[in-house]
Structure formats: structure tokens, C-alpha cells
Design an enzyme around this catalytic site. Sequence first.
Site, PDB file in Angstrom:
ATOM      1  N   GLN A  18       4.471  52.071  28.544  1.00 50.26           N
ATOM      2  CA  GLN A  18       4.803  52.712  27.264  1.00 50.26           C
ATOM      3  C   GLN A  18       5.662  53.963  27.456  1.00 50.26           C
ATOM      4  O   GLN A  18       6.509  54.272  26.614  1.00 50.26           O
ATOM      5  CB  GLN A  18       3.497  53.063  26.528  1.00 50.26           C
ATOM      6  CG  GLN A  18       3.651  53.298  25.045  1.00 50.26           C
ATOM      7  CD  GLN A  18       3.642  52.011  24.224  1.00 50.26           C
ATOM      8  OE1 GLN A  18       2.837  51.125  24.472  1.00 50.26           O
ATOM      9  NE2 GLN A  18       4.530  51.900  23.260  1.00 50.26           N
ATOM     10  N   LYS A  67       9.212  52.615  27.789  1.00 52.26           N
ATOM     11  CA  LYS A  67       9.601  51.947  26.538  1.00 52.26           C
ATOM     12  C   LYS A  67       9.945  52.987  25.475  1.00 52.26           C
ATOM     13  O   LYS A  67      10.983  52.917  24.820  1.00 52.26           O
ATOM     14  CB  LYS A  67       8.440  51.075  26.060  1.00 52.26           C
ATOM     15  CG  LYS A  67       8.715  50.300  24.795  1.00 52.26           C
ATOM     16  CD  LYS A  67       7.442  49.767  24.147  1.00 52.26           C
ATOM     17  CE  LYS A  67       6.651  48.862  25.066  1.00 52.26           C
ATOM     18  NZ  LYS A  67       5.608  48.104  24.335  1.00 52.26           N
ATOM     19  N   LYS A  78      -1.941  54.924  25.692  1.00 53.04           N
ATOM     20  CA  LYS A  78      -2.525  53.632  25.296  1.00 53.04           C
ATOM     21  C   LYS A  78      -4.028  53.777  25.274  1.00 53.04           C
ATOM     22  O   LYS A  78      -4.582  54.626  25.979  1.00 53.04           O
ATOM     23  CB  LYS A  78      -2.145  52.550  26.313  1.00 53.04           C
ATOM     24  CG  LYS A  78      -2.265  51.145  25.778  1.00 53.04           C
ATOM     25  CD  LYS A  78      -1.005  50.739  25.036  1.00 53.04           C
ATOM     26  CE  LYS A  78      -1.148  49.415  24.331  1.00 53.04           C
ATOM     27  NZ  LYS A  78       0.150  48.974  23.770  1.00 53.04           N
ATOM     28  N   GLY A 131      -1.606  49.812  16.569  1.00 46.30           N
ATOM     29  CA  GLY A 131      -2.233  48.534  16.903  1.00 46.30           C
ATOM     30  C   GLY A 131      -1.713  47.936  18.194  1.00 46.30           C
ATOM     31  O   GLY A 131      -0.712  48.381  18.762  1.00 46.30           O
ATOM     32  N   ASP A 132      -2.429  46.951  18.678  1.00 46.85           N
ATOM     33  CA  ASP A 132      -2.024  46.098  19.794  1.00 46.85           C
ATOM     34  C   ASP A 132      -2.909  44.846  19.660  1.00 46.85           C
ATOM     35  O   ASP A 132      -3.390  44.562  18.551  1.00 46.85           O
ATOM     36  CB  ASP A 132      -2.222  46.814  21.144  1.00 46.85           C
ATOM     37  CG  ASP A 132      -1.540  46.104  22.303  1.00 46.85           C
ATOM     38  OD1 ASP A 132      -0.327  46.258  22.466  1.00 46.85           O
ATOM     39  OD2 ASP A 132      -2.214  45.361  23.050  1.00 46.85           O
ATOM     40  N   THR A 134       7.864  44.448  15.625  1.00 42.12           N
ATOM     41  CA  THR A 134       7.953  44.028  17.031  1.00 42.12           C
ATOM     42  C   THR A 134       8.628  42.662  17.136  1.00 42.12           C
ATOM     43  O   THR A 134       9.529  42.445  17.955  1.00 42.12           O
ATOM     44  CB  THR A 134       6.562  44.006  17.686  1.00 42.12           C
ATOM     45  OG1 THR A 134       5.896  45.233  17.378  1.00 42.12           O
ATOM     46  CG2 THR A 134       6.671  43.843  19.186  1.00 42.12           C
ATOM     47  N   ASN A 180       0.453  39.076  15.693  1.00 46.16           N
ATOM     48  CA  ASN A 180       1.452  39.872  14.994  1.00 46.16           C
ATOM     49  C   ASN A 180       2.864  39.659  15.552  1.00 46.16           C
ATOM     50  O   ASN A 180       3.814  39.414  14.810  1.00 46.16           O
ATOM     51  CB  ASN A 180       1.038  41.355  15.085  1.00 46.16           C
ATOM     52  CG  ASN A 180       2.068  42.268  14.476  1.00 46.16           C
ATOM     53  OD1 ASN A 180       2.922  42.798  15.175  1.00 46.16           O
ATOM     54  ND2 ASN A 180       2.030  42.433  13.162  1.00 46.16           N
ATOM     55  N   SER A 231       7.052  52.585  14.400  1.00 46.14           N
ATOM     56  CA  SER A 231       5.931  53.529  14.274  1.00 46.14           C
ATOM     57  C   SER A 231       6.458  54.960  14.183  1.00 46.14           C
ATOM     58  O   SER A 231       5.953  55.781  13.413  1.00 46.14           O
ATOM     59  CB  SER A 231       5.019  53.426  15.501  1.00 46.14           C
ATOM     60  OG  SER A 231       4.110  52.366  15.359  1.00 46.14           O
TER      61      SER A 231
HETATM   62  P1  NDP Z   1      -2.490  39.942  18.315  1.00 50.78           P
HETATM   63  O1  NDP Z   1      -3.894  40.296  18.584  1.00 50.78           O
HETATM   64  O2  NDP Z   1      -1.977  39.998  16.921  1.00 50.78           O
HETATM   65  O3  NDP Z   1      -2.178  38.482  18.875  1.00 50.78           O
HETATM   66  C1  NDP Z   1      -2.353  38.167  20.218  1.00 50.78           C
HETATM   67  C2  NDP Z   1      -2.091  36.686  20.405  1.00 50.78           C
HETATM   68  O4  NDP Z   1      -2.122  36.388  21.791  1.00 50.78           O
HETATM   69  C3  NDP Z   1      -3.162  35.812  19.755  1.00 50.78           C
HETATM   70  O5  NDP Z   1      -2.571  34.599  19.391  1.00 50.78           O
HETATM   71  C4  NDP Z   1      -4.161  35.615  20.886  1.00 50.78           C
HETATM   72  O6  NDP Z   1      -4.944  34.448  20.761  1.00 50.78           O
HETATM   73  C5  NDP Z   1      -3.230  35.518  22.077  1.00 50.78           C
HETATM   74  N1  NDP Z   1      -3.910  36.015  23.290  1.00 50.78           N
HETATM   75  C6  NDP Z   1      -4.394  37.259  23.510  1.00 50.78           C
HETATM   76  N2  NDP Z   1      -4.965  37.356  24.711  1.00 50.78           N
HETATM   77  C7  NDP Z   1      -4.850  36.133  25.255  1.00 50.78           C
HETATM   78  C8  NDP Z   1      -5.234  35.601  26.491  1.00 50.78           C
HETATM   79  N3  NDP Z   1      -5.878  36.337  27.413  1.00 50.78           N
HETATM   80  N4  NDP Z   1      -4.926  34.290  26.738  1.00 50.78           N
HETATM   81  C9  NDP Z   1      -4.276  33.542  25.790  1.00 50.78           C
HETATM   82  N5  NDP Z   1      -3.885  34.001  24.594  1.00 50.78           N
HETATM   83  C10 NDP Z   1      -4.164  35.281  24.339  1.00 50.78           C
HETATM   84  O7  NDP Z   1      -1.611  40.870  19.271  1.00 50.78           O
HETATM   85  P2  NDP Z   1      -0.064  41.240  19.174  1.00 50.78           P
HETATM   86  O8  NDP Z   1       0.704  40.086  18.640  1.00 50.78           O
HETATM   87  O9  NDP Z   1       0.048  42.545  18.520  1.00 50.78           O
HETATM   88  O10 NDP Z   1       0.284  41.448  20.725  1.00 50.78           O
HETATM   89  C11 NDP Z   1       0.841  40.417  21.542  1.00 50.78           C
HETATM   90  C12 NDP Z   1       1.514  41.052  22.743  1.00 50.78           C
HETATM   91  O11 NDP Z   1       2.582  41.900  22.288  1.00 50.78           O
HETATM   92  C13 NDP Z   1       0.635  41.942  23.616  1.00 50.78           C
HETATM   93  O12 NDP Z   1       1.080  41.851  24.944  1.00 50.78           O
HETATM   94  C14 NDP Z   1       0.920  43.349  23.079  1.00 50.78           C
HETATM   95  O13 NDP Z   1       0.641  44.337  24.049  1.00 50.78           O
HETATM   96  C15 NDP Z   1       2.412  43.222  22.817  1.00 50.78           C
HETATM   97  N6  NDP Z   1       2.996  44.171  21.878  1.00 50.78           N
HETATM   98  C16 NDP Z   1       2.495  44.344  20.626  1.00 50.78           C
HETATM   99  C17 NDP Z   1       3.103  45.231  19.756  1.00 50.78           C
HETATM  100  C18 NDP Z   1       2.649  45.393  18.352  1.00 50.78           C
HETATM  101  O14 NDP Z   1       3.314  46.137  17.620  1.00 50.78           O
HETATM  102  N7  NDP Z   1       1.602  44.741  17.903  1.00 50.78           N
HETATM  103  C19 NDP Z   1       4.253  46.043  20.174  1.00 50.78           C
HETATM  104  C20 NDP Z   1       4.752  45.720  21.495  1.00 50.78           C
HETATM  105  C21 NDP Z   1       4.117  44.838  22.296  1.00 50.78           C
HETATM  106  P3  NDP Z   1      -6.255  34.429  19.822  1.00 50.78           P
HETATM  107  O15 NDP Z   1      -5.732  34.377  18.416  1.00 50.78           O
HETATM  108  O16 NDP Z   1      -7.004  33.214  20.233  1.00 50.78           O
HETATM  109  O17 NDP Z   1      -6.977  35.699  20.118  1.00 50.78           O
HETATM  110  O1  2IT Z   2       2.932  48.008  23.079  1.00 53.37           O
HETATM  111  C1  2IT Z   2       3.354  48.614  22.074  1.00 53.37           C
HETATM  112  O2  2IT Z   2       4.475  49.141  22.056  1.00 53.37           O
HETATM  113  C2  2IT Z   2       2.495  48.681  20.888  1.00 53.37           C
HETATM  114  N1  2IT Z   2       1.416  48.098  20.887  1.00 53.37           N
HETATM  115  C3  2IT Z   2       2.933  49.468  19.680  1.00 53.37           C
HETATM  116  C4  2IT Z   2       2.634  50.925  19.877  1.00 53.37           C
HETATM  117  C5  2IT Z   2       2.880  51.802  18.673  1.00 53.37           C
HETATM  118  O3  2IT Z   2       2.560  52.998  18.815  1.00 53.37           O
HETATM  119  O4  2IT Z   2       3.374  51.358  17.652  1.00 53.37           O
END
Ligand code: NDP
Ligand code: 2IT
Length: 453
Positions: free
Chosen positions: A113, A116, A128, A167-168, A211, A242, A385
Amino acid sequence: MKITERVQSVLNCIQECSPGQNEFYQATHEVFYSLLPLLNEDPRYLDHNILERIVVPERTIIFRVCWMDDQGKIQTNVGYRVQFNSTIGPYKGGLRFHPSVNLGIIKFLGFEQIFKNALTGLPIGGGKGGSNFDPKGKSDGEIMRFCQAFMSELYKYIGNNRDIPAGDIGVGGREIGYLFGQYKKITGEFDGILTGKGLNWGGSRVRKQATGYGSVYFAEDFLNVNDQTLKGKICTVSGSGNVAIYTIERLYDFGAIPVSCSDSRGMIYHKKGIDLQTLKAVKEINHDSLEAYAKLHQDCDYIPVSQYPKDAHAVWQIPCEVAFPSATQNELTLLDAQTLEKNGCILINEGANMPTTPDALEYIRQSKMLFSPGKAANAGGVATSQLEMSQNASMEQWSFDEVDIKLRGIMRDIFNTAYNTSKEFECQGDLVIGANIAGFRKVADGMIEQGSI
Ligand code: NDP
Ligand code: 2IT
């Protein structure tokens, strides 16, 4: 001591001082080795011991979270907030609620982070947090009580000029709402201490989509400099949260055909294109498994995790031109990378944080495939954000188009910065080098200027 020996000695130290933190070691290893061209050219960073300093978080907070389940029993989880680096702004980064969360995972995410956030060009430091709490199968009431208990401890350490979580994985709009409500109750302040808030109480338009949309903007820019576009391209997407959902949504807007999504239990291959409405209903509204999607669409394939090939993932077996890993860390292996290449994939665009294993990454960088590292391609979320923080500070709320246009511009700037930096170091198009050097240089220069902080 040679520069590579110095780099390796810091990495050895990390391994000794933080045993078992494999993901943290993986992230630091990738960043440090990609800095070699910069370290060779500019001795100041080693002279000022920046590597030794930057791998240690400024502050690590670990706390107990006790909450009551629906049966009236008190449950216990562990909460974390790693305030990694505040050189260029207040700590900023998400919260992850997932049973796999431990200190090593939070440190890897916090470390990534830092760079980034620097790459966005905005004044935000790196942090984080999260918990090993598993939201799956929990009632709304249980989620609320957990979030309240988590914030009852976290509130002491955050603030709109200090640390602003978001969120994450496992933390979306619902959780941010419960966390915000508890902060307000304890402190009596209506303050922009979280981002991803509801639109009626300080949230920003486009943050939910940011994202995924940003990841698509980045892919389009990378394809454009290689005389290609997303239009008409078959795209595979992993995850169904997400990031994945809004990647799929924007891919359609660009005329691409997203044919897959996945979750922790299985994968959907829908050749004619993922039905976004069903996906949103299953995942965003019902918090259900993708099996529910398969039941509604007879013409798609559903492959459960138990049937995935050994050391590989079903989603990367699908022929595609662009792949968007958007679920979690280390979800794209060497075998997956080889299959993608064999099937004609031209770009792997990381929506998740560190989804590619180290051996897969090495293979991809030596292949003809293009590669967008997550810290650049998924930076649209944190960038938006910061736009939310900016709106909170001025008590404004911008329109959807205003925010989206800013997001588009920020993603273009991030791409140009990473691409031009790769050229500067004679590795044109190697965005791992470009993104890591550009992010590191900004933070490291600030650390030198600010002295022994
Ligand atoms: P969500 O919780 O909304 O979704 C995560 C998705 O990934 C779900 O479909 C989940 O499945 C699946 N998943 C999670 N862990 C596993 C695992 N161990 N094995 C298989 N599938 C898995 O999270 P986000 O979409 O927010 O985050 C996804 C990725 O993007 C992460 O790496 C996060 O760090 C990154 N990210 C997120 C940002 C954000 O703004 N939200 C910003 C930048 C990066 P299930 O539904 O079954 O739980
Ligand atoms: O991994 C990421 O960049 C996030 N989960 C979003 C972080 C944020 O502060 O919006």
C-alpha cells in the site's frame, strides 16, 4: 558489499525477524529486487539505510475483539492495524476480515500500500488492518456486533489526519456502516475517518466501482500503447466480490466479453458473457455462493474447487486474451501462467493484491505477455478513497461523472508514471520495475528530506 548482497542481507533479516510471514517476505523480495536499477544509479538510498527503515512499520497495533454471537456466547478474534509509512500523508488502506488474516498478511498488504498510494500522486501514506473474523455464515446482527467491538478498540488510533481505513476482502458498505456508526457513538464526532461510506452520510460516488473500473482503465491504456484495445476481447476474471463485479461491468462498457468469475468454492464459465444482474443479485444482495448463479443459467459451466487441476485454477484454463485476477493473493500459479500463454493471453492485469505467485511472475516477465502489477492496476480504489476524503474536507459531494473523470485521469497518470519510469531504466514496458521504482522513489526521497523519523 555489492548492492545485491546488501539487498539480500536486508531480506535475510526480514526472514529472521518475522518468521512465518511468508506473504510479507514475498512482497518485500519482489519490491527490493526490482529496485536494483535505481539503487545502482543513486547511492543515497543505501547511504540513508532506506531499505532497512522502510520494511519496519512505524506502528503495529494488535488487539482482542470480543463480541456476542446469536447464541449469546462471547466469541474472540484478533484485530490488527499496521500503520506502515506516513512520509507522504496520513496512513491509508483497507481492512480485511477473513479467517486467513494474520500479521504477515496485513504486513504484506500494508507494505504494498505504501508504494501504491505514492503512485496515485495523492498525499496518502500506507497502512492496512483487519481481523481473522470470518463473515461467512454470520447473521447481520453478528456482523454488526463484531464491527462495533472492532471499532471500540480501533477508534483510539484513527483520525481524518492520522489514519483512514476502508474496505478490502470481507469489508464492504455494510461493514463500513457499522464501523462508522460505532466510531460516531464513541467519540461524538461526525468525521471522515473511514472511506467507502454510504452516499447519504459522507461517501463518494464511484468509490464502490472504483477499483474495478480503474483496473479496466489501466488495462486499456496498456493495450493502447501496444496498438490494441479491449474492444471485442475475451476476458477472464477471477473473484466475484467488489473488484471483480465492477471489472466485469466496465469491461462490457469497453466492448469486451468477460466470460468468467469465481469464489472460494468454485468457478463460472459463461461463454456468451457473465450475466451481471444475476451476479450482483447472488453476491451483493444475497451473499450466496456462485452455485446459485449456475442454477439460474443452464448454459454456463460451474466447476467446484475440488475439481480444479493440481497446482492450478480452473479460471485460468479458459482461453482468453486478457486475464484479470481479482480475488486474492497467490491465485495465479506458474502452471496457470503457462496455460494462459499457450491459450493466447496477451495481458495479465492484476485487480487483486499480489495474486501472482513469484515463479509465475518470473515466467510472465520473461514471456511476451504484458503484465500490470496490482499496486498500479488496482490503485483506483484507494485513489477514489482520497477523493472521498477531499469531498469530506470541503463538505462537498461531487457528481458521478466528476469523480469518474478524475479516476480516469488518475489511472492514466499512474500508467504513464509506471511506463515512463520503466523506459527511464531501460526496461520499457516492465511495469513491475516501473511501478516499484516510481512509488519507492517518492517515499524514499521524503524519508531522506524528513530526517530520522
Ligand atoms: P470481496 O470480499 O468483495 O471479494 C473477494 C472475492 O474473492 C470473493 O469472490 C471471494 O470468494 C474471493 N476470495 C477471497 N479469498 C479467497 C480465497 N482464499 N480463495 C478463493 N477465493 C477467494 O473483496 P474485494 O473484491 O474487495 O477484494 C479482492 C482483491 O482486490 C483483494 O486482493 C483485495 O486486497 C484487492 N483490492 C481491493 C480493493 C477494494 O477497493 N475493495 C482495492 C484494491 C485491491 P467468496 O465470495 O467465496 O468469499
Ligand atoms: O488494497 C487497497 O488498495 C484497498 N483495499 C483500498 C484501500 C482504501 O483505502 O481505499
